[in-house]
Scaffold this motif. Structure first.
Motif: not given
Length: 246
Positions: A69-70, A97-98, A100-102, A104-106, A108, A112
């Protein structure tokens, strides 16, 4: 272990915990870490977290790492206990990590990358890594973020360096690989006079990972009493005297 915890069979929980501690390896330590956190099993949590710190370069290459998780990721990246060769391994882990699912995660990216100690990263390598990011919006966000990290505020009202330039940001992590150098100096026979001192040209290096001293390239000229500084990964030795009493 979950059933024993629900039934408050603490002895069984402890036995299961001891068993799992013996099974930890780079490929499963993240799963054990998340499981112990869900179960609030502090002994197992401490062991798995310490294992991740000690084997971070191997762990961050595994698939489980990308499932953190973040909050868990940031907690690990902030640690002073990461046994890393250099800070670039922390940056690479965050970027993996970023990406892996750009999609959704970018969003953050700021949180991060906040634990990364950017002053310890070679600028050219950092720019090259960012240029290789395929997602356009993430690449722009990284370039903007990097400019904010690297440029001090120009406003007279707020004349201060950004947070990453604070002492904790420019200091290597406690468990990161470091080298201690003993450069030049002088020696003299036991009981000898100061005038009998002899300057040295040797340079020795202590590796904090191997706990071993080794001899590296010598000075061009033997000397003592000089000053030394590090810039861009190179050691500069200035001044000094030869022989030491002159």
């Amino acid at each position: 272990m979950t059933a024993a915890d629900m039934l408050q069979l603490s002895h069984v929980v402890a036995l299961c915990c001891d068993f799992l501690k013996e099974q930890i390896e780079p490929g499963n330590c993240i799963g054990f870490f998340q499981f112990s956190e869900q179960l609030c099993c502090q002994p197992l949590l401490e062991v798995t977290e310490s294992y991740i710190h000690a084997h971070f370069p191997e762990v961050q290459r595994g698939e489980e790492f990308l499932a953190l998780s973040k909050e868990q990721l940031i907690r690990l990246l902030r640690s002073e206990e990461l046994c890393i060769e250099d800070e670039h391994q922390v940056f690479s882990a965050a970027m993996s990590w970023l990406q892996k699912d750009t999609t959704t995660r970018k969003r953050h990216v700021v949180e991060v990358l906040e634990p990364v100690r950017f002053p310890l990263l070679p600028p050219q390598r950092l720019h090259k890594d960012i240029e290789e990011v395929t997602d356009f919006s993430l690449r722009v966000a990284l370039q903007t973020l990097l400019r904010e990290y690297c440029e001090p505020s120009l406003s007279p009202k707020d004349k201060k360096l950004c947070s990453f330039l604070q002492p904790s940001r420019v200091r290597p992590r406690r468990k990161a690989r470091k080298f201690l150098y003993a450069i030049g100096g002088y020696t003299r026979l036991q009981g000898g006079r100061w005038s009998d001192s002899r300057a040295l040209s040797c340079v020795e290096r202590f590796d904090t990972f191997s706990q071993y001293w080794s001899t590296v390239s010598s000075l061009h000229q033997a000397r003592s009493g000089m000053s030394a500084a590090v810039l861009d990964g190179k050691i500069y030795v200035v001044g000094g005297r030869y022989p030491p009493h002159t």
